[in-house]
Design a protein around this motif. Structure first.
Motif, PDB file in Angstrom:
ATOM      1  N   ILE A 130      17.251 -17.764 -16.697  1.00  0.00           N
ATOM      2  CA  ILE A 130      18.133 -18.544 -17.556  1.00  0.00           C
ATOM      3  C   ILE A 130      18.945 -17.569 -18.391  1.00  0.00           C
ATOM      4  CG2 ILE A 130      18.251 -20.273 -19.383  1.00  0.00           C
ATOM      5  CD1 ILE A 130      15.415 -21.141 -18.456  1.00  0.00           C
ATOM      6  N   ARG A 131      20.246 -17.746 -18.382  1.00  0.00           N
ATOM      7  CA  ARG A 131      21.117 -16.869 -19.175  1.00  0.00           C
ATOM      8  C   ARG A 131      21.023 -17.244 -20.647  1.00  0.00           C
ATOM      9  NH1 ARG A 131      25.408 -19.645 -20.995  1.00  0.00           N
ATOM     10  NH2 ARG A 131      26.160 -21.390 -19.754  1.00  0.00           N
ATOM     11  N   PRO A 132      21.318 -16.296 -21.535  1.00  0.00           N
ATOM     12  CA  PRO A 132      21.360 -16.621 -22.966  1.00  0.00           C
ATOM     13  C   PRO A 132      22.511 -17.591 -23.246  1.00  0.00           C
ATOM     14  CG  PRO A 132      21.607 -14.235 -22.583  1.00  0.00           C
ATOM     15  CD  PRO A 132      21.585 -14.901 -21.262  1.00  0.00           C
ATOM     16  N   GLU A 133      22.381 -18.356 -24.304  1.00  0.00           N
ATOM     17  CA  GLU A 133      23.405 -19.343 -24.651  1.00  0.00           C
ATOM     18  C   GLU A 133      24.715 -18.712 -25.127  1.00  0.00           C
ATOM     19  OE1 GLU A 133      22.336 -22.989 -26.723  1.00  0.00           O
ATOM     20  OE2 GLU A 133      20.254 -22.288 -26.654  1.00  0.00           O
ATOM     21  N   ASN A 134      24.659 -17.503 -25.642  1.00  0.00           N
ATOM     22  CA  ASN A 134      25.854 -16.895 -26.243  1.00  0.00           C
ATOM     23  C   ASN A 134      26.756 -16.161 -25.250  1.00  0.00           C
ATOM     24  OD1 ASN A 134      23.984 -14.866 -25.826  1.00  0.00           O
ATOM     25  ND2 ASN A 134      24.510 -13.751 -27.687  1.00  0.00           N
ATOM     26  N   VAL A 135      26.489 -16.214 -23.955  1.00  0.00           N
ATOM     27  CA  VAL A 135      27.353 -15.587 -22.946  1.00  0.00           C
ATOM     28  C   VAL A 135      27.629 -16.580 -21.815  1.00  0.00           C
ATOM     29  CG1 VAL A 135      26.558 -13.224 -23.406  1.00  0.00           C
ATOM     30  CG2 VAL A 135      25.432 -14.570 -21.645  1.00  0.00           C
ATOM     31  N   THR A 136      28.734 -16.369 -21.127  1.00  0.00           N
ATOM     32  CA  THR A 136      29.045 -17.210 -19.970  1.00  0.00           C
ATOM     33  C   THR A 136      28.243 -16.739 -18.772  1.00  0.00           C
ATOM     34  OG1 THR A 136      30.848 -15.815 -19.167  1.00  0.00           O
ATOM     35  CG2 THR A 136      31.419 -17.517 -20.806  1.00  0.00           C
ATOM     36  N   THR A 137      28.186 -17.567 -17.757  1.00  0.00           N
ATOM     37  CA  THR A 137      27.477 -17.182 -16.536  1.00  0.00           C
ATOM     38  C   THR A 137      28.126 -15.951 -15.920  1.00  0.00           C
ATOM     39  OG1 THR A 137      26.780 -19.452 -16.129  1.00  0.00           O
ATOM     40  CG2 THR A 137      26.763 -17.967 -14.247  1.00  0.00           C
ATOM     41  N   GLU A 138      29.442 -15.882 -15.935  1.00  0.00           N
ATOM     42  CA  GLU A 138      30.138 -14.726 -15.358  1.00  0.00           C
ATOM     43  C   GLU A 138      29.806 -13.442 -16.125  1.00  0.00           C
ATOM     44  OE1 GLU A 138      31.887 -12.736 -12.516  1.00  0.00           O
ATOM     45  OE2 GLU A 138      31.595 -14.904 -12.418  1.00  0.00           O
ATOM     46  N   GLN A 139      29.754 -13.517 -17.462  1.00  0.00           N
ATOM     47  CA  GLN A 139      29.382 -12.347 -18.260  1.00  0.00           C
ATOM     48  C   GLN A 139      27.941 -11.929 -17.970  1.00  0.00           C
ATOM     49  OE1 GLN A 139      30.230 -14.162 -22.060  1.00  0.00           O
ATOM     50  NE2 GLN A 139      31.976 -12.805 -22.432  1.00  0.00           N
TER      51      GLN A 139
END
Length: 131
Positions: free
Chosen positions: A36-45
């Motif tokens: 799960i990616r962090p909430e403060n970045v986009t999936t692309e980042q």
């Protein structure tokens, strides 16, 4: 007769070359893991950061018995669940001195502020379940 030997030798050399291909490593390596990616970045980042950190995870070192980077992969997950839009299937494969392959994708994701998803078996499906 001579041409038959040439064709046989050519076929044998192609078979040997194919068995040593990098695709063999991918088939023998661990399956992708869900992160799960962090909430403060986009999936692309997150994808870009993951793909940059993965091959450098163990840093530069002169030590010869450290894990060796093999390959990486990042696929956005489109599952319709609580983590929709934040989940990805990743691979960050290293080969260890024991010749074992390990996917450290969750470790890389956590280093970037993300997290891993752990799947558990119901007790009745567990190898420790009473018979």
């Amino acid at each position: 007769m001579f041409s038959t030997k040439i064709y046989t030798a050519l076929f044998a050399s192609l078979a040997i070359g194919a068995s040593a291909s990098p695709f063999q490593i991918k088939r023998d390596s661990p399956a992708p893991v869900e992160v799960i990616r962090p909430e403060n970045v986009t999936t692309e980042q997150f994808k870009q950061e993951f793909l940059e950190l993965c091959p450098k995870y163990y840093g530069e070192s002169e030590i010869t018995d450290r894990p060796i980077f093999v390959f990486e992969d990042f696929q956005e997950s489109f599952d319709d669940d609580a983590w929709k839009g934040r989940k990805a299937d990743v691979s960050c494969i290293y080969q260890y001195p024991t010749a074992e392959f390990q996917n450290i994708g969750v470790d890389v994701a956590m280093a970037l502020g993300g997290d891993g998803i752990v799947h558990t078996l119901p007790i009745e499906d567990s190898p420790d379940a009473p018979q």
